[in-house]
Design an enzyme around this catalytic site. Structure first.
Site, PDB file in Angstrom:
ATOM      1  N   GLU A   1       0.620  -1.127  -0.088  1.00 28.93           N
ATOM      2  CA  GLU A   1       0.000   0.010   0.025  1.00 28.93           C
ATOM      3  C   GLU A   1       0.988   1.120   0.012  1.00 28.93           C
ATOM      4  O   GLU A   1       2.122   1.145   0.685  1.00 28.93           O
ATOM      5  CB  GLU A   1      -0.834   0.140   1.145  1.00 28.93           C
ATOM      6  CG  GLU A   1      -1.664   1.130   1.645  1.00 28.93           C
ATOM      7  CD  GLU A   1      -2.410   1.253   2.967  1.00 28.93           C
ATOM      8  OE1 GLU A   1      -1.493   0.797   3.906  1.00 28.93           O
ATOM      9  OE2 GLU A   1      -3.456   1.775   3.035  1.00 28.93           O
TER      10      GLU A   1
ATOM     11  N   ASN B   1      -7.340   5.762  -1.622  1.00 23.80           N
ATOM     12  CA  ASN B   1      -6.215   4.961  -1.329  1.00 23.80           C
ATOM     13  C   ASN B   1      -6.394   3.735  -2.350  1.00 23.80           C
ATOM     14  O   ASN B   1      -7.249   2.935  -2.139  1.00 23.80           O
ATOM     15  CB  ASN B   1      -6.241   4.569   0.059  1.00 23.80           C
ATOM     16  CG  ASN B   1      -4.883   3.839   0.601  1.00 23.80           C
ATOM     17  OD1 ASN B   1      -4.264   3.426  -0.243  1.00 23.80           O
ATOM     18  ND2 ASN B   1      -4.810   3.689   1.888  1.00 23.80           N
TER      19      ASN B   1
ATOM     20  N   LYS C   1      -9.396   1.561  -1.749  1.00 20.84           N
ATOM     21  CA  LYS C   1      -9.865   1.035  -0.353  1.00 20.84           C
ATOM     22  C   LYS C   1     -11.270   1.423   0.055  1.00 20.84           C
ATOM     23  O   LYS C   1     -11.535   2.398   0.437  1.00 20.84           O
ATOM     24  CB  LYS C   1      -8.781   1.563   0.512  1.00 20.84           C
ATOM     25  CG  LYS C   1      -8.644   1.032   1.839  1.00 20.84           C
ATOM     26  CD  LYS C   1      -7.532   1.621   2.560  1.00 20.84           C
ATOM     27  CE  LYS C   1      -7.077   1.138   3.788  1.00 20.84           C
ATOM     28  NZ  LYS C   1      -5.939   1.394   4.527  1.00 20.84           N
TER      29      LYS C   1
ATOM     30  N   GLU D   1      -6.449   8.773   7.894  1.00 23.18           N
ATOM     31  CA  GLU D   1      -6.864   8.042   6.547  1.00 23.18           C
ATOM     32  C   GLU D   1      -8.215   8.749   6.362  1.00 23.18           C
ATOM     33  O   GLU D   1      -8.642   8.852   5.229  1.00 23.18           O
ATOM     34  CB  GLU D   1      -6.801   6.746   6.389  1.00 23.18           C
ATOM     35  CG  GLU D   1      -5.548   6.154   6.429  1.00 23.18           C
ATOM     36  CD  GLU D   1      -5.449   4.488   6.183  1.00 23.18           C
ATOM     37  OE1 GLU D   1      -6.069   4.267   4.965  1.00 23.18           O
ATOM     38  OE2 GLU D   1      -4.882   3.879   6.698  1.00 23.18           O
TER      39      GLU D   1
ATOM     40  N   CYS E   1      -4.658  -3.096   3.177  1.00 20.36           N
ATOM     41  CA  CYS E   1      -4.419  -2.858   4.628  1.00 20.36           C
ATOM     42  C   CYS E   1      -5.713  -3.349   5.628  1.00 20.36           C
ATOM     43  O   CYS E   1      -6.023  -4.435   5.418  1.00 20.36           O
ATOM     44  CB  CYS E   1      -3.806  -1.408   4.903  1.00 20.36           C
ATOM     45  SG  CYS E   1      -3.215  -1.270   6.311  1.00 20.36           S
TER      46      CYS E   1
ATOM     47  N   ASN F   1       0.406  -0.989   5.351  1.00 20.46           N
ATOM     48  CA  ASN F   1       1.320   0.020   6.250  1.00 20.46           C
ATOM     49  C   ASN F   1       0.774   0.170   7.488  1.00 20.46           C
ATOM     50  O   ASN F   1      -0.336   0.729   7.803  1.00 20.46           O
ATOM     51  CB  ASN F   1       1.246   1.521   5.788  1.00 20.46           C
ATOM     52  CG  ASN F   1       1.935   1.789   4.494  1.00 20.46           C
ATOM     53  OD1 ASN F   1       2.910   2.558   4.493  1.00 20.46           O
ATOM     54  ND2 ASN F   1       1.830   1.002   3.365  1.00 20.46           N
TER      55      ASN F   1
END
Lengths: 312, 312
Positions: free
Chosen positions: B47, B110, B127, B146, B172, B197
């Site tokens: 990611e 993302n 994502k 995020e 993730c 991450n």
């Protein structure tokens, strides 16, 4: 106010075909007594705790089949269990084959019940995910005829207010399906009680033996606990029943997914853990705060589609 | 015909704030070269592979934020990566911050992409499960913004016919949600590619450190693999970025749930595994034969209800 429940996981060793209900109930009562000595408040027994795991036998005579089912609960055979638990002030849960007249028909379910410390049945669950097959399969090294003897449960996965927390049940193969824990998790479940009878070898692949099957058992219950921030109490009927070996490895799993108690034998054995229901809160309020993080608009296939549809 | 894919999991060590795209891409190219030497056919990067994990920084200047996003792919900085992969005949996947004009507005996602061995982007995933929070939180030991920098992805979980199999992606935090794997599993996915991450310490609970967080990472990907009978290739950006430590522990997980390869460092490291897509079949045809065993009539809450509704 503390919400710690000391739980006794009452793993049972094998029951042979020849063992009566009385044999099973006497052993369950002995486990209740041990739980009382250890100051437990809730005792969890396995799936089909009153009989051998009969779906390994292919039977067609309805009388032979019906002999493995209970038509009322409690009944004469299990009344001493209810009485002893009440005497000790113990809540408990166990599984049995249930035969019932409902909606004008005869039904058979793989059932578990939740009984409070005064002996009242406060919850009933009928197994949803029936593994195995519905007719004799000559390719298997032994039979697993749950789809022959049981109907799919009609209760769904329900959680109850119980002992100051929220408690749900599931049975055996249900534990491998993340949908089980998620439906309970969406009701805020803080402790999932489950019993299992799991052959130590895969009837369709002899090379899949006890180590891998124990890993799958642990993986399923640990993931279910962690991903919903709930305790899971997962209790086996274990050992060699009529020549067929069942897994042990009963566990109590913390909401972190860590195992905090594990059975060491494949016989009658009580495992004990202090389960603080407030240990669920951190998971439910942070990484698995469903309201903030779940995205149901992207989950549609889960309820729209039963089987696989491959992309073009 | 064999359906074995030799996969290279290209874990990356840290990228500092000061590191340019060129630094990242040069290291990614070196990993491609190693993968070529090892006869890999598919390389999976983490990611946000092109930058530091910037959601740990609270930024408000749009220019500062935009510097972490790509507006086209490939672009000048990543073109050499695409070229080298094509030269080697390698398919690959990596994640990056995507800024895009769509439907008359500006959007940031993302994102990860799937690129075939001729350099064509054949799949894109944005994502779904954004962890963390949307505004500065003084109670955390570090930020995880995020929800500030990204919109929830609008692609959903899609699987593609790819290299003779069915391949999906997630990113993730998606890996902790069983819904992710199940939506892919219902499309017959045989390999899930995912980059992550993940801070080595929980910003909201200092006592939750690397051992427990590695366990949660493994548990999530192993359960997702087993419960859907799929390979999972789970690749970290690891090590200390600007003073903040990220987990390593990149893995390749077999459809049995067993880990068959694991990174040993927190630096650039290639892990290699021969992934036989036909190893999925046994699980998909027996215990997780969805068509025979799933009971969607009891899963309703999963898609009807986002958050928890407790029983009365």
């Amino acid at each position: 106010m503390s919400r710690v429940i000391r739980v006794g996981g009452a793993q049972m060793g094998p029951l042979q075909k020849s063992d009566s209900r009385q044999v099973a109930v006497e052993r369950m009562i002995a486990l209740l007594d041990r739980a009382r000595e250890r100051d437990c408040r809730l005792v969890v027994f396995p799936e089909l705790a009153l009989t051998t795991f009969f779906p390994r036998w292919d039977m067609d005579d309805p009388r032979e089949i019906d002999a493995y089912f209970e038509t009322e609960m409690p009944n004469a055979a299990t009344r001493p269990l209810f009485d002893r638990a009440k005497e000790h002030g113990l809540a408990f849960s166990f599984g049995y084959g249930e035969r019932v007249e409902e909606d004008g028909g005869q039904h058979r379910y793989n059932t578990s019940i939740l009984v409070d410390e005064t002996g009242h049945i406060v919850g009933k669950y009928r197994k949803t995910h029936l593994p195995g097959h519905a007719a004799f399969d000559p390719e298997r090294s032994f039979q697993h005829l749950e789809k022959k003897y049981f109907e799919v449960g009609n209760t769904g996965f329900r959680a109850w207010r119980f002992m100051g927390g929220i408690v749900g049940m599931c049975i055996c193969n249900d534990r491998r399906w993340p949908e089980t824990y998620r439906v309970l998790g969406l009701q805020g479940v803080e402790m999932v009680l489950l019993g299992f009878n799991t052959p130590s070898v895969n009837s369709q692949r002899a090379s899949e033996a006890e180590d891998l099957r124990t890993f799958h058992n642990d993986l399923s219950v640990q993931a279910g606990a962690y991903q919903n921030g709930t305790w899971v109490v997962s209790i086996a009927k274990a050992g060699v029943e009529d020549g067929h070996e069942l897994l042990g490895g009963s566990t109590v799993v913390h909401p972190s997914g860590r195992i905090v108690a594990r059975a060491q034998t494949v016989d009658d054995e009580l495992i004990v853990a202090d389960c603080d229901l407030d240990a669920c809160n951190f998971y439910k309020e942070t990484i698995f705060d469903f309201a903030r993080h779940r995205r149901i608009e992207h989950y549609g296939l889960i309820t729209q589609q039963t089987g696989v549809v491959r992309p073009d």
